[in-house]
Motif scaffolding. Structure first.
Motif, PDB file in Angstrom:
ATOM      1  N   LEU A  71       0.833  -1.202   0.000  1.00 56.62           N
ATOM      2  CA  LEU A  71       0.000   0.000   0.000  1.00 56.62           C
ATOM      3  C   LEU A  71       0.870   1.255   0.000  1.00 56.62           C
ATOM      4  N   HIS A  72       1.925   1.237   0.784  1.00 62.00           N
ATOM      5  CA  HIS A  72       2.864   2.360   0.843  1.00 62.00           C
ATOM      6  C   HIS A  72       3.483   2.603  -0.534  1.00 62.00           C
ATOM      7  N   MET A  73       3.903   1.533  -1.188  1.00 62.45           N
ATOM      8  CA  MET A  73       4.492   1.661  -2.524  1.00 62.45           C
ATOM      9  C   MET A  73       3.507   2.246  -3.518  1.00 62.45           C
ATOM     10  N   ALA A  74       2.230   1.931  -3.339  1.00 65.77           N
ATOM     11  CA  ALA A  74       1.196   2.412  -4.252  1.00 65.77           C
ATOM     12  C   ALA A  74       0.715   3.816  -3.902  1.00 65.77           C
ATOM     13  N   GLY A  75       1.231   4.384  -2.814  1.00 66.12           N
ATOM     14  CA  GLY A  75       0.811   5.727  -2.421  1.00 66.12           C
ATOM     15  C   GLY A  75      -0.545   5.768  -1.759  1.00 66.12           C
ATOM     16  N   ILE A  76      -0.939   4.658  -1.129  1.00 63.94           N
ATOM     17  CA  ILE A  76      -2.258   4.555  -0.503  1.00 63.94           C
ATOM     18  C   ILE A  76      -2.107   4.632   1.011  1.00 63.94           C
ATOM     19  N   ALA A  77      -2.970   5.400   1.648  1.00 63.58           N
ATOM     20  CA  ALA A  77      -2.938   5.514   3.103  1.00 63.58           C
ATOM     21  C   ALA A  77      -3.175   4.148   3.741  1.00 63.58           C
ATOM     22  N   ILE A  78      -2.392   3.837   4.762  1.00 67.47           N
ATOM     23  CA  ILE A  78      -2.491   2.546   5.432  1.00 67.47           C
ATOM     24  C   ILE A  78      -3.563   2.633   6.520  1.00 67.47           C
ATOM     25  N   PRO A  79      -4.604   1.810   6.440  1.00 70.14           N
ATOM     26  CA  PRO A  79      -5.673   1.869   7.450  1.00 70.14           C
ATOM     27  C   PRO A  79      -5.140   1.598   8.853  1.00 70.14           C
ATOM     28  N   LYS A  80      -5.783   2.198   9.833  1.00 68.63           N
ATOM     29  CA  LYS A  80      -5.325   2.054  11.213  1.00 68.63           C
ATOM     30  C   LYS A  80      -5.463   0.623  11.723  1.00 68.63           C
ATOM     31  N   GLU A  81      -6.355  -0.162  11.108  1.00 65.01           N
ATOM     32  CA  GLU A  81      -6.547  -1.544  11.548  1.00 65.01           C
ATOM     33  C   GLU A  81      -5.326  -2.415  11.254  1.00 65.01           C
ATOM     34  N   ILE A  82      -4.541  -2.019  10.260  1.00 65.73           N
ATOM     35  CA  ILE A  82      -3.365  -2.791   9.886  1.00 65.73           C
ATOM     36  C   ILE A  82      -2.279  -2.595  10.935  1.00 65.73           C
ATOM     37  N   THR A  83      -1.776  -3.707  11.458  1.00 63.50           N
ATOM     38  CA  THR A  83      -0.775  -3.640  12.520  1.00 63.50           C
ATOM     39  C   THR A  83       0.631  -3.944  12.018  1.00 63.50           C
ATOM     40  N   GLY A  84       0.766  -4.294  10.752  1.00 66.55           N
ATOM     41  CA  GLY A  84       2.084  -4.515  10.191  1.00 66.55           C
ATOM     42  C   GLY A  84       2.816  -3.211   9.938  1.00 66.55           C
ATOM     43  N   LYS A  85       4.125  -3.329   9.654  1.00 70.47           N
ATOM     44  CA  LYS A  85       4.965  -2.173   9.368  1.00 70.47           C
ATOM     45  C   LYS A  85       5.368  -2.178   7.896  1.00 70.47           C
TER      46      LYS A  85
END
Length: 477
Positions: A312-326
């Motif tokens: 998601l980061h690579m695609a320029g998309i905001a990472i939802p708060k539910e996601i706990t990965g880094k």
């Protein structure tokens, strides 16, 4: 005066035409993403991971051109549980995916959906992705259909599965042929290798010329079986090379992020189905010619939950708060990146059988850092039973040697103990094979308590259904 008028006129024209000029400048297209998933693949069984008797030139080339993560771990030593975490960026307890045949609930967002909303053409193909439930039992199929629980047809643009190698490549080609021009794409390409049954005979190395893990007994049958496993990986390497070559021919290499990952460890001794390193530590390699510095090796602690936020980061998309990965993007240019302080993983039910043994049903949790690992065997009374190879000749031979008292004591203890310890603690630096259990020893009392406290916290926050690892102190009546 004339100069002044000319300047005013020029500025006026610039003000009029600047927006049009800016509009004509195209924003750089987000990277395409190809996620290649091998099945039952433990690290370090690739050339690029330092295993000497295996030939994997295509995957090794991918590593040379990108970044290799030595300490990448799945969130479970089983495909359904692990793949659910990879797909969502959340651990398996958090998304209630600890039963093997469970479908991912429609309320839980998978990252391809976010990519799709952002304009990506998305697809999943090849080996079964395991997240729509299991259709082997007619009663289960009725329930899946009655409640519309198979959701992935609505999550991506292209969804097809096959176990045939040629068909996988055909699906991959079909997906790219259908991808709209000028639109970024994401595709997960799943392979069955090196999952049992092993049938890559023409790719197998000489059993007498391979190195066995140090904590395995050295028998002829075990060597033959492990050579078959390595053969599956060598065959897989050719299939990966086929995909990479196709990207090159289509002119897509320069703006495509390629990720190679194993879904969980191999069906090997103390591998798949266990919380030991051979069950959880998998290969993870990423390449993007422009965005990832080539030739890197990272020792950061990485979890399967990190894949979703990275893409998601690579695609320029905001990472939802539910996601706990880094996101792993900070590691791409060689910057200091530590990853997680601790990794957590779970062992749940496996397959669809009733609980006849610990292969079918086992409950365990683990927490570890680079120095120490704690394993909590909640149903410790049940002895170890291998996943996917209990009927193989090498295992039957080991069982016979055990019965006759001909197996060395250390292998008897590791493989055939009548009961497992409830807690296991290993010094990962001194004992990477995890054979010397330190639990209960006075010299690591504080370390044991700290690890149990960390696991207790994680289990409480994730509403774990197992008994907590720290029991109350006895209180006088």
């Amino acid at each position: 005066m004339n100069i002044f008028k000319s300047t005013v006129t020029a500025l006026s024209l610039l003000a009029v035409f600047a927006p049009a000029v800016q509009a004509q400048k195209k924003k750089p297209q987000p990277p395409n993403i190809v996620l290649i998933v091998s099945d039952d693949h433990s690290a370090p069984f690739l050339g690029s991971y330092g295993y000497p008797e295996i030939k994997t030139p295509n995957i090794d080339k991918l590593a040379k051109e990108g970044i290799l993560y030595r300490r990448a771990y799945t969130t479970a030593p089983q495909c359904v549980l692990s793949r659910a975490a990879i797909m969502t960026g959340r651990n398996t307890l958090d998304i209630q995916m600890t039963r093997f045949s469970a479908p991912l609930d429609k309320s839980v967002m998978a990252y391809p959906e976010l990519l799709r909303k952002a304009g990506y053409h998305t697809g999943i193909l090849g080996r079964n992705f395991h997240l729509d439930g299991n259709r082997r039992v007619p009663e289960t199929v009725d329930i899946l259909e009655k409640y519309d629980l198979e959701t992935f047809k609505n999550r991506v643009d292209y969804l097809k599965t096959t176990g045939n190698r040629d068909s996988i490549y055909q699906q991959y080609s079909e997906f790219l042929d259908q991808a709209p021009k000028g639109k970024p794409f994401f595709v997960q390409v799943g392979y069955s290798d090196p999952h049992r049954v092993f049938n890559a005979k023409e790719f197998e190395p000489n059993p007498n010329e391979i190195s066995l893990p140090k904590h395995w007994p050295d028998t002829r049958q075990l060597r033959e079986d492990f050579a078959s496993y390595l053969g599956e990986i060598q065959r897989l390497d050719g299939d990966v090379g086929r995909v990479l070559d196709d990207l090159q021919k289509r002119g897509l290499t320069e703006n495509t992020l390629v990720v190679f990952i194993g879904d969980n460890g191999g069906a090997l001794l103390r591998g798949k189905g266990t919380l030991y390193n051979l069950g959880l530590n998998v290969p993870l390699i990423m390449r993007h010619p422009e965005l990832i510095k080539a030739g890197q090796t990272s020792d950061a602690l990485v979890s399967g939950i990190d894949i979703a936020p990275t893409l998601l980061h690579m695609a320029g998309i905001a990472i939802p708060k539910e996601i706990t990965g880094k996101s792993l993007v900070p590691s791409f240019q060689g910057a200091a990146f530590e990853g997680h302080d601790y990794i957590y993983a779970v062992r749940g039910a496996h397959g669809q059988n009733l609980p006849y043994n610990s292969a079918d049903f086992d409950l365990g949790r683990t927490v570890f850092n680079k120095k120490y690992k704690l394993i909590y065997n909640a149903i410790w009374q049940i002895p170890y039973h291998p996943v996917d190879f209990a009927a193989q000749p090498f295992w039957l031979d080991l069982k016979q040697k055990h019965t006759e008292g001909k197996l060395e004591e250390k292998y008897d203890r590791l493989l055939f103990a009548e009961r497992r310890p409830m807690f296991e603690i290993y010094d990962e630096e001194k004992d990477p094979d995890e054979t010397d259990n330190l639990a209960g020893k006075p010299e690591i009392r504080e370390t044991e308590h700290r690890l149990k406290t960390l696991l207790q916290e994680w289990m409480i926050l994730n509403r774990d259904y197992l008994p907590l690892p720290i029991e109350p102190k006895a209180v006088a009546p």
